[in-house]
Design an enzyme around this catalytic site. Structure first.
Site, short mmCIF file in Angstrom:
data_model
loop_
_atom_site.label_atom_id
_atom_site.label_comp_id
_atom_site.label_asym_id
_atom_site.label_seq_id
_atom_site.Cartn_x
_atom_site.Cartn_y
_atom_site.Cartn_z
N TYR A 143 0.79 -1.36 0.11
CA TYR A 143 -0.01 -0.25 -0.08
C TYR A 143 0.77 1.26 -0.03
O TYR A 143 0.45 2.30 -0.46
CB TYR A 143 -0.96 0.03 0.98
N LYS A 194 2.77 -15.21 1.92
CA LYS A 194 3.23 -16.04 0.91
C LYS A 194 4.59 -16.30 0.75
O LYS A 194 5.28 -15.83 -0.20
CB LYS A 194 2.66 -15.19 -0.57
N ASP A 226 -3.33 -17.63 0.11
CA ASP A 226 -4.30 -18.39 -0.68
C ASP A 226 -5.10 -19.54 -0.27
O ASP A 226 -6.24 -19.42 -0.03
CB ASP A 226 -3.66 -18.70 -2.09
N ASP A 250 -6.83 -7.03 3.75
CA ASP A 250 -7.74 -6.39 3.18
C ASP A 250 -8.42 -7.31 2.39
O ASP A 250 -9.72 -7.19 2.53
CB ASP A 250 -7.16 -5.57 1.91
N ASP A 254 -12.71 -9.05 4.01
CA ASP A 254 -13.90 -9.10 3.07
C ASP A 254 -14.36 -10.32 3.12
O ASP A 254 -15.52 -10.34 3.39
CB ASP A 254 -13.56 -8.47 1.44
#
Ligand code: IPM
Ligand code: MG
Length: 369
Positions: A143, A194, A226, A250, A254
């Site tokens: 970000y 990751k 993932d 983020d 969601d």
């Protein structure tokens, strides 16, 4: 004794002002009925600020935010600002306030209310009793990483790029908070990265592992991002506290929101360091966005914002009883069958933003007699 708390309200865009006005009503109720009162000031952020000042957040508002006990934020963004240059886009205001206040820790609890089990697209037994915390690093990673931008190579190829970057200190402070939160919860921390692909992920994992010795009572595990997304919809109750970077947090928050039935239910707290005066910088906002499609129609769900205010009482003011009271009022309202459109299911009463807010206050009244 009446304690006076300074709150800065940045309602922002879209449904922000409507849902925030319900919170202001709750603060007014508290001033009348509880042992606290709030000194509420308002400021602009996002598109609303751009329209007034040509930028998504002014220096004055940043300075105001530094002087209050807590900031309550609604939402930013909307299609009318799509053409605005990236540095002045509504989202830039949100990112700037997070960075300026150094709000590195974003707490996104996902709790499935029994009354809303039907509202989730997942089967009831998968989500019943769900209570997990996503702890998202909020001021680092891709970000904010430099270099970022677009350029043109000598052969005419155009490219866009961002940088995923984390320092040891940035990882350490969020990871320590994750361990501490796990200690206060069910003792399990899942660190998500990751590391199978990214250097910064290998580094993230190394730092988290190196801290584990200080929290030997916490069961630490690691998961690739993932896989975590998949596990979250397969069996979300396996998690307790999840700590992860800005981008993965983020996305995963969601996903977590939908487990609970609606983005309209999820609150969040963004916390910084404790300053010299013993005050922790803090901002509270619903996880949902500005929902421009329903803005101004008195249709939005104000509960995530009201629950964010409960988090404010808990984390900034140590007012556990009042925080619990508000959360209980929200639960009662849902148990009574009141629903905004986003959490609507058959046989329930579809109500407006204002009616939902009033219902929370009347539950507060009932509970405090
Ligand atoms: C969030 C939002 C923001 C983010 C946007 C609006 C910049 O999606 O708070 O999750 O990406 O952090
Ligand atoms: Mg998001």
């Amino acid at each position: 004794m009446l304690a006076n708390k300074k709150l800065l309200v940045l309602a922002g865009d879209g449904i922000g002002p409507e849902v925030m006005s319900q919170v202001v009503n709750v603060t007014e109720w508290m001033a009348k009925k509880r042992t606290v009162s709030f000194d509420v000031s308002q400021g602009l952020i996002g598109g609303a600020c751009y329209d007034a000042h040509g930028c998504a957040l002014t220096d004055e508002t940043v300075a105001d935010a530094m002087c209050v006990d807590a900031v309550m934020l609604g939402a930013v963004g909307g299609p009318q600002w799509d053409g605005v240059a990236r540095e002045n886009r509504p989202e830039a205001g949100l990112l700037r306030i997070r960075k300026e206040l150094d709000l590195y820790a974003n707490l996104r609890p996902a709790i499935a209310f029994d009354a809303l089990l039907d509202a989730s697209t997942l089967k009831t037994d998968i989500i019943k009793g769900l209570n997990i915390m996503i702890l998202r690093e909020l001021t680092g990673g891709v970000y904010f990483g430099e270099p970022r931008g677009t350029d043109v190579l000598p052969d005419g190829t155009r490219r866009g790029f961002d940088t995923q970057i984390y320092t040891d200190g940035e990882i350490e402070r969020i990871a320590r908070l994750g361990f501490e939160m796990a200690q206060k919860s069910r003792g399990r921390l899942t660190s998500v990265d990751k590391a199978n692909v990214m250097e910064s992920g290998v580094f993230w994992r190394e730092i988290v592992n190196s801290l584990h010795k200080d929290y030997a009572d916490v069961e630490l595990s690691h998961m690739y991002a993932d896989n975590c997304a998949m596990q979250m919809v397969r069996d979300p109750k396996q998690f307790d506290v999840i700590v992860t970077d800005n981008l993965f947090g983020d996305l995963l928050s969601d996903v977590a929101a939908m487990l609970t039935g609606s983005l309209g239910m999820l609150p969040s707290a963004s916390l910084g360091e404790v300053d010299e005066s013993g005050r922790r910088r803090a901002l509270y906002e619903p996880v949902h966005g500005s929902a421009p499609d329903i803005a101004g129609q008195d249709m939005a769900n104000p509960l995530a914002t009201i629950l964010s205010f409960a988090m404010c009482l808990r984390y900034s003011f140590d007012m556990m009883d009042d925080a619990n009271l508000i959360e209980q009022a929200v639960q009662n309202v849902l148990n009574n069958g009141l629903r905004t459109g986003d959490i609507m299911s058959k046989g329930m009463d579809k109500v407006s933003t204002a009616v939902m807010g009033e219902a929370v206050i009347s539950e507060l009244e009932k509970m405090t007699g």
